[in-house]
Design an enzyme around this catalytic site. Sequence first.
Site, mmCIF file in Angstrom:
data_model
loop_
_atom_site.group_PDB
_atom_site.id
_atom_site.type_symbol
_atom_site.label_atom_id
_atom_site.label_comp_id
_atom_site.label_asym_id
_atom_site.label_seq_id
_atom_site.Cartn_x
_atom_site.Cartn_y
_atom_site.Cartn_z
ATOM 1 C CB CYS A 217 94.675 5.938 47.882
ATOM 2 S SG CYS A 217 94.089 5.175 46.351
ATOM 3 N NE ARG B 181 95.686 2.584 38.259
ATOM 4 C CZ ARG B 181 94.539 2.778 38.473
ATOM 5 N NH1 ARG B 181 93.398 2.223 37.880
ATOM 6 N NH2 ARG B 181 94.322 3.633 39.398
ATOM 7 C CD GLN C 6 91.743 7.905 38.842
ATOM 8 O OE1 GLN C 6 92.374 8.035 40.008
ATOM 9 N NE2 GLN C 6 90.782 7.228 38.745
ATOM 10 C CG ASP D 145 92.928 9.963 42.911
ATOM 11 O OD1 ASP D 145 91.691 9.686 43.005
ATOM 12 O OD2 ASP D 145 93.830 9.394 42.976
ATOM 13 C CG HIS E 106 91.907 9.593 48.217
ATOM 14 N ND1 HIS E 106 92.669 10.082 47.438
ATOM 15 C CD2 HIS E 106 91.616 8.409 47.984
ATOM 16 C CE1 HIS E 106 93.083 9.118 46.670
ATOM 17 N NE2 HIS E 106 92.222 7.986 46.901
ATOM 18 C CE LYS F 170 83.084 -1.172 42.440
ATOM 19 N NZ LYS F 170 83.952 -1.054 41.319
ATOM 20 C CG HIS G 191 89.283 5.348 47.300
ATOM 21 N ND1 HIS G 191 90.785 5.390 47.369
ATOM 22 C CD2 HIS G 191 88.979 4.668 48.472
ATOM 23 C CE1 HIS G 191 91.147 4.317 48.248
ATOM 24 N NE2 HIS G 191 90.293 4.012 48.868
HETATM 25 ZN ZN LIG Z 1 92.229 6.291 45.803
#
Ligand SMILES: [Zn+2]
Lengths: 462, 462
Positions: free
Chosen positions: A121, A150, A168, A170, A172, A253, A317
């Site tokens: 992000c 992580r 991911q 991922d 945005h 979310k 996200h």
């Molecule tokens: Zn994010």
Amino acid sequence: AKKSTPTLKPLEPPPADHRIIGVQRELFTTSKYSPGSAIFLPNGTKIFNRLTNFLRSQYEHYGFQEVISPTIYKKSLWEKSGHWENYAEDMYSVSGHGAEGKKEDRQVGEDEEYGLKPMNCPGHCLIFASKKRSYRDLPIRYADFSPLHRNELTGALSGLTRGRRFHQDDGHIFCRPSQIRDEISKSLDFVRQAYGVLGLGSYRLALSTRPADHFIGTIAEWDNAEAALRESLNSTQLPWTLNEGDGAFYGPKIDIILKDSDGKEHQTATIQLDFQLPKRFELEYQAPAPELEQRGMTTNDSELLAVEGSVTPVMIHRAVLGSVERMMALMIERYDTSWPFWLNPNQVVIVTLNDTPELVEYALKVKKTIQSADNRTTAGFPYSNLPQVNGLSVAIDNNPEPLKKKIADAKSKKFGIIVVVGNKNIDQQNINVDFAGLSKSQYDVANHPILQTWLEGQSKPK
Amino acid sequence: AKKSTPTLKPLEPPPADHRIIGVQRELFTTSKYSPGSAIFLPNGTKIFNRLTNFLRSQYEHYGFQEVISPTIYKKSLWEKSGHWENYAEDMYSVSGHGAEGKKEDRQVGEDEEYGLKPMNCPGHCLIFASKKRSYRDLPIRYADFSPLHRNELTGALSGLTRGRRFHQDDGHIFCRPSQIRDEISKSLDFVRQAYGVLGLGSYRLALSTRPADHFIGTIAEWDNAEAALRESLNSTQLPWTLNEGDGAFYGPKIDIILKDSDGKEHQTATIQLDFQLPKRFELEYQAPAPELEQRGMTTNDSELLAVEGSVTPVMIHRAVLGSVERMMALMIERYDTSWPFWLNPNQVVIVTLNDTPELVEYALKVKKTIQSADNRTTAGFPYSNLPQVNGLSVAIDNNPEPLKKKIADAKSKKFGIIVVVGNKNIDQQNINVDFAGLSKSQYDVANHPILQTWLEGQSKPK
Ligand SMILES: [Zn+2]
Ligand SMILES: [Zn+2]
């Protein structure tokens, strides 16, 4: 008292475990030198690449633009984003030797501590901020497949389901407040399409709303956003549940929850509104009637429209697969030996009757023919004289072993299509094909033009 | 003395600088939060992905298997590989908070220091060692596109040419000593093919041999290896130079050196023999007549062949592009506004005469038609009802601006193909095409089946 005789129950087969199957089938391995980081072997890498390429192929349709963002950022970025304070325990810290004065010529302070990114992000916020943006440019949607780290507890590690390094799909979305509902709907549609293709069965949707006490933004903003999420959820015509007050402090979310082969639930996809990060990064775009715009409203008042001003975009996200590794774990347990053809790492094998040089050469020629049936993987790529592949994975087994054993081996490896060639086939310039590894629902695949090209004159699948 | 009047020389245009072009053309950007790590914007990511996918498409032909290996490894791995001692200053060190006692429940010692990988070799050694290997399995060739990190001095950073984070088309070949020559020849052939496609002009080959004093292995091993490299170099029929004694202590190497647009030389590809790392990782394979095998010799002596034993494989590090980032820098300076069509991030744009909803919808339909001309990017992918793309990048410009301005804008962005649609085209169900952005040598591209499909009935390129 009389003891009752215990009745013997027949042993049930143990539930599928991707950690066992994955190693057996040589999809991935692990090492004590990097616990929690899967090492994808060639066959696992094939599945990984096909999943991410499938996502890429949909990005064009859903308006996502892929970017490649850095792996490490200075501590000051993570302080700005709030991760250093709120997420520090899960982060890895990175430093060069200069910081410790170990390297000559190192400038003082140039080696400020870094954080190894746990998410993309903040990086995507930097990209948004790298240019002036207008309301006409929005929504802007970035996608990224970078590896993330992580710092999970050793005891919490579990194969591909929970690791320290993962990827991911991922994404945005930076949009106008008035675009939230549309973007959420498109994201839910993306999930529906993708999960249909992956064939992992039905999933559950859950909405998490504003926490009672600790939240940022106004109640009106939250109400608007939650209304948009509810409308989008209702229009999916799928059942969804409410987790009242369970949203993050920065926004509501939607979670998508999938059951694994044992019925255990896993959160995979997620769609998360964020009012906070755009403020922390001072993101903005220019729009007419900025005050109304900020509240997601439009106007026809020409006086209001005449004045442009700065508005903070909303950030969403979203991940469709979620962790690619976790999704692979679910798929490995589900499919084990019956992968859909397009994901099967063992798609085609050419088995030779013997290992004479002529036959080995012919097998190579057949392999090339199969793989060049569709050689346009790179759009507009004009070098037709170069070897190209269509992505079909074709193995050759020319070991000096009995045909029976080689075919049994190919079957145990669950090859989708087994091609057998002997010296007769060289004379006749053809092949023998066994589609035994394709289930009935996959016959369409064998009728695909790719295969038709080299199947001409061959027997059709049973 | 009389002063001579200085003559005014006309100003030469400054040499192309990828750092300026790259930012102007929105290929990449940088951030103070991660100096030395390029942030690839959507257009730069397209070029990056096409380059790596091109490499992938050749891997099948050259027998490479892609793997995905971890980003961080414990310090103990880097001690084993020798990097911690010999390369430490260039490495980043990684630690979790547990190591510092910051996290509860953390087991003592579980957070041993990690190193952020500067290269993939040790990881690929772990993969080789994860299974018993026979001489029949060799050569085994692993490829990996993982991001790599090296702690360069701030002063040494230079855009994509020298960064702290970069990607290599990294590969490692594990082979029998008798296979060295063949593998080197194939690697040189791979370089020749790839560089022909990239069109960056001629390159120079340089052989670096055994250092005078400090080296490992026997002189006989070095002599054999160097002879193999020389033979491979000679068979390329390209000129090559000798850097006597300039090899690494662990093996001789061939560097491939490319000139940039200013004539400055850049080392890009490399092929490097390594006798050391396989020993440090105790890699081995089983072979008959192991002592002869180790010396790269064969025998027909059935008594010797009857005994199998362990042999240490030879490792070859090789990269064709080298750093993908550095290669992109050279290409950006070389091509700037004249990318080959298949690499051009701006391939096709559809410009609308106005922004009426019908026309915007028609433009979308045209985009879909163009992109689905070849929709078989994922081999065997049976979901023909889903939106798929062929990788052609197609933009739409439906801004409410004059056509002339929009076309001028498309030309300044160097779109390869400009499609114009007006309401007439909706009636006639066709398009107007301008191939002005394709150079004469690229006309073939426009004749490619992908484009033919949607060009039927249209004017041919000039
Ligand atoms: Zn994010
Ligand atoms: Zn290496």
